[in-house]
Design a protein around this motif. Sequence first.
Motif, PDB file in Angstrom:
ATOM      1  N   LEU A   1     -34.617  45.283  93.770  1.00 22.14           N
ATOM      2  CA  LEU A   1     -33.450  45.834  92.797  1.00 22.14           C
ATOM      3  C   LEU A   1     -32.221  46.038  92.175  1.00 22.14           C
ATOM      4  O   LEU A   1     -32.048  46.373  91.384  1.00 22.14           O
ATOM      5  N   THR A   2     -31.312  45.048  92.861  1.00 20.88           N
ATOM      6  CA  THR A   2     -30.261  44.240  92.719  1.00 20.88           C
ATOM      7  C   THR A   2     -30.081  44.001  91.057  1.00 20.88           C
ATOM      8  O   THR A   2     -29.516  44.930  90.437  1.00 20.88           O
TER       9      THR A   2
ATOM     10  N   GLU B   1     -46.452  36.533  98.431  1.00 20.52           N
ATOM     11  CA  GLU B   1     -46.556  36.423  99.713  1.00 20.52           C
ATOM     12  C   GLU B   1     -47.854  36.640 100.699  1.00 20.52           C
ATOM     13  O   GLU B   1     -48.823  37.181 100.485  1.00 20.52           O
TER      14      GLU B   1
ATOM     15  N   GLY C   1     -45.494  43.215 108.537  1.00 17.41           N
ATOM     16  CA  GLY C   1     -44.228  43.496 108.234  1.00 17.41           C
ATOM     17  C   GLY C   1     -44.559  42.510 106.575  1.00 17.41           C
ATOM     18  O   GLY C   1     -43.234  42.510 106.737  1.00 17.41           O
ATOM     19  N   ARG C   2     -45.415  41.855 106.511  1.00 13.52           N
ATOM     20  CA  ARG C   2     -45.526  41.403 104.640  1.00 13.52           C
ATOM     21  C   ARG C   2     -46.332  41.842 104.015  1.00 13.52           C
ATOM     22  O   ARG C   2     -47.235  41.221 104.675  1.00 13.52           O
ATOM     23  N   GLN C   3     -45.950  42.337 103.090  1.00 10.45           N
ATOM     24  CA  GLN C   3     -47.083  42.938 102.391  1.00 10.45           C
ATOM     25  C   GLN C   3     -46.759  42.172 100.393  1.00 10.45           C
ATOM     26  O   GLN C   3     -45.287  41.507 100.261  1.00 10.45           O
TER      27      GLN C   3
ATOM     28  N   GLN D   1     -38.548  48.915  98.866  1.00  8.69           N
ATOM     29  CA  GLN D   1     -37.245  49.624  99.363  1.00  8.69           C
ATOM     30  C   GLN D   1     -36.488  49.561  98.801  1.00  8.69           C
ATOM     31  O   GLN D   1     -36.306  50.850  98.059  1.00  8.69           O
TER      32      GLN D   1
ATOM     33  N   TYR E   1     -27.920  34.707  93.827  1.00  9.95           N
ATOM     34  CA  TYR E   1     -26.967  35.147  93.257  1.00  9.95           C
ATOM     35  C   TYR E   1     -25.734  36.138  94.347  1.00  9.95           C
ATOM     36  O   TYR E   1     -24.497  35.827  93.942  1.00  9.95           O
ATOM     37  N   TYR E   2     -26.009  35.172  95.361  1.00  6.91           N
ATOM     38  CA  TYR E   2     -24.700  35.505  96.082  1.00  6.91           C
ATOM     39  C   TYR E   2     -23.315  34.915  96.451  1.00  6.91           C
ATOM     40  O   TYR E   2     -23.834  33.612  96.343  1.00  6.91           O
TER      41      TYR E   2
ATOM     42  N   ALA F   1     -36.933  40.568 109.572  1.00  2.60           N
ATOM     43  CA  ALA F   1     -35.677  40.710 109.288  1.00  2.60           C
ATOM     44  C   ALA F   1     -35.741  42.691 108.218  1.00  2.60           C
ATOM     45  O   ALA F   1     -36.781  42.123 107.552  1.00  2.60           O
TER      46      ALA F   1
ATOM     47  N   GLY G   1     -33.857  44.188 107.212  1.00  3.96           N
ATOM     48  CA  GLY G   1     -32.538  44.722 105.639  1.00  3.96           C
ATOM     49  C   GLY G   1     -32.033  43.709 105.914  1.00  3.96           C
ATOM     50  O   GLY G   1     -31.168  42.459 106.098  1.00  3.96           O
TER      51      GLY G   1
ATOM     52  N   GLY H   1     -28.554  41.821 102.215  1.00 12.47           N
ATOM     53  CA  GLY H   1     -27.727  41.414 101.401  1.00 12.47           C
ATOM     54  C   GLY H   1     -26.219  40.925 101.660  1.00 12.47           C
ATOM     55  O   GLY H   1     -25.974  40.143 101.858  1.00 12.47           O
ATOM     56  N   GLY H   2     -25.716  41.352 100.233  1.00 10.85           N
ATOM     57  CA  GLY H   2     -24.684  40.402 100.693  1.00 10.85           C
ATOM     58  C   GLY H   2     -23.962  40.806  98.831  1.00 10.85           C
ATOM     59  O   GLY H   2     -23.781  41.376  98.198  1.00 10.85           O
TER      60      GLY H   2
ATOM     61  N   TYR I   1     -21.649  39.697  95.235  1.00  8.10           N
ATOM     62  CA  TYR I   1     -22.688  39.081  94.054  1.00  8.10           C
ATOM     63  C   TYR I   1     -21.605  39.156  93.193  1.00  8.10           C
ATOM     64  O   TYR I   1     -21.647  39.411  91.978  1.00  8.10           O
TER      65      TYR I   1
ATOM     66  N   GLY J   1     -24.242  44.965  98.001  1.00  9.37           N
ATOM     67  CA  GLY J   1     -25.580  45.535  98.087  1.00  9.37           C
ATOM     68  C   GLY J   1     -26.174  44.993  99.337  1.00  9.37           C
ATOM     69  O   GLY J   1     -26.054  43.707  99.636  1.00  9.37           O
TER      70      GLY J   1
ATOM     71  N   GLY K   1     -30.794  46.128 100.803  1.00  7.74           N
ATOM     72  CA  GLY K   1     -31.734  46.286 100.639  1.00  7.74           C
ATOM     73  C   GLY K   1     -32.234  45.846 102.146  1.00  7.74           C
ATOM     74  O   GLY K   1     -32.252  45.393 102.648  1.00  7.74           O
TER      75      GLY K   1
END
Length: 418
Positions: A80-81, A112, A117-119, A124, A260-261, A278, A280, A282-283, A285, A301, A303
Amino acid sequence: MQALRGMRDILPSEIPQWQWIESLIARWMERYAYHEIRTPMLEYADLFYHGVGDDTDAVGKEMYIFSDRGGDQVALRPELTAPVARAILQHALHKQSPTLRLWYYGACFRYERPQKGRQRQFHQVGAECIGYREADADTEIIALAWDILSDATEPGTIELVLNTLGTEEEQRQYRDVLVAYLERYASDLSEVSQQRLRTNPLRILDSKDERDRSIINAAPTLHAMLSPESRVHYDAVKELLAALSIPFREDPFLVRGLDYYTHTVFEFRSTRLGAQDAVGGGGRYDQLLARLGGEQLPGVGFGIGVERLLLASNIPQQSSTPLVYVAADRAHHVTLHRLTHTLRQKGIACTTDLQFRSLKAQLRYANKLGCSFAILLGVPDGGEATIKNMETGEQLALPLDADRITEHVATTIIADHS
Ligand code: HAM
């Protein structure tokens, strides 16, 4: 028919947990004075190619992309960033206010391989702090994520991992140094890393493959190549986190999966999750909005994956609001509707049986629903209503009058429970 692989229904029995986490999140966003923004689930695919990068897994390999009926290439958002950055530019929100604090909550899609924990469809929650270059913004964002995670989980189960990636220029220089180093060991690297050596060499640092790890551990780090300005920024983030007593571990090889970081990157890991630990990340940008054709507006930001947050959480026992059951036979159905209507307008939750089964069957049903009270209309012989406490079995007779019954329920029964 089945739901698509990797896409889950959230069933009524799970909803209380979701609502609990959603209200916890909204509370923290309000305390930090972030404003919610909602963007569409579909965007032009180019937004993610340009914003997030087509060499990233989330975009290059996992994005749901298709042409719509008008022939446009569109994508289900993998994050969503970039959509939030697009919305800021499209509506010139930064012209109304040069600094923005925004948050969001919504479904994201990544093709994926599903596992715990992975869908493929997941949710988010995130926040973006736009317009500040200062390390103070990085710290505020990390503190906000930390507060949400600490509030929702058992103490000591969340670890914050921190790194800096410097400027774009520093990353370019480092990429050359890293590639030169890794090429010496190219044939010993895993297949995936050998491919990444050509496409996105920094991602090799993230590899969990045993063969790669020993090579990576001896690799040159970007830290050695940081400019004094980048170093000052990173040191300021660390000092502020220490001042807030937010513990962190530095990992010079933390790179994150999105392109983008710049400068600060971070990840939150939970000891309660398996391989996908993980919860969450972020970082910062600083180039993203410019990449999307806008101005040079810096941003930072995070997520958080809501499914993972729920798995990592310490979910309290939900106390449900008292539910009143109104039982009636068909002869009393008008009174039944008048009473339930009045009760609901007074803010009292109630339910009924619309098939008018036997009184015994209805009381069994009320028990199954966990109702605190049952109101039996016209029982035993028409002139009265009986109010039954389902926990104690205690009963009370009242005249069959919707207003009087409602008043009684509102003042006594519900007050007892609040
Ligand atoms: P991300 O690390 O790609 O960052 O995703 C954030 C979180 O979403 C992950 O830590 C994880 O909890 C959750 N997540 C990702 N993929 C899945 C999946 N397939 N199934 C379940 N959960 C998943 C971002 O998306 C960035 N936009 C974060 C950000 C905001 N950076 C700056 N601002």
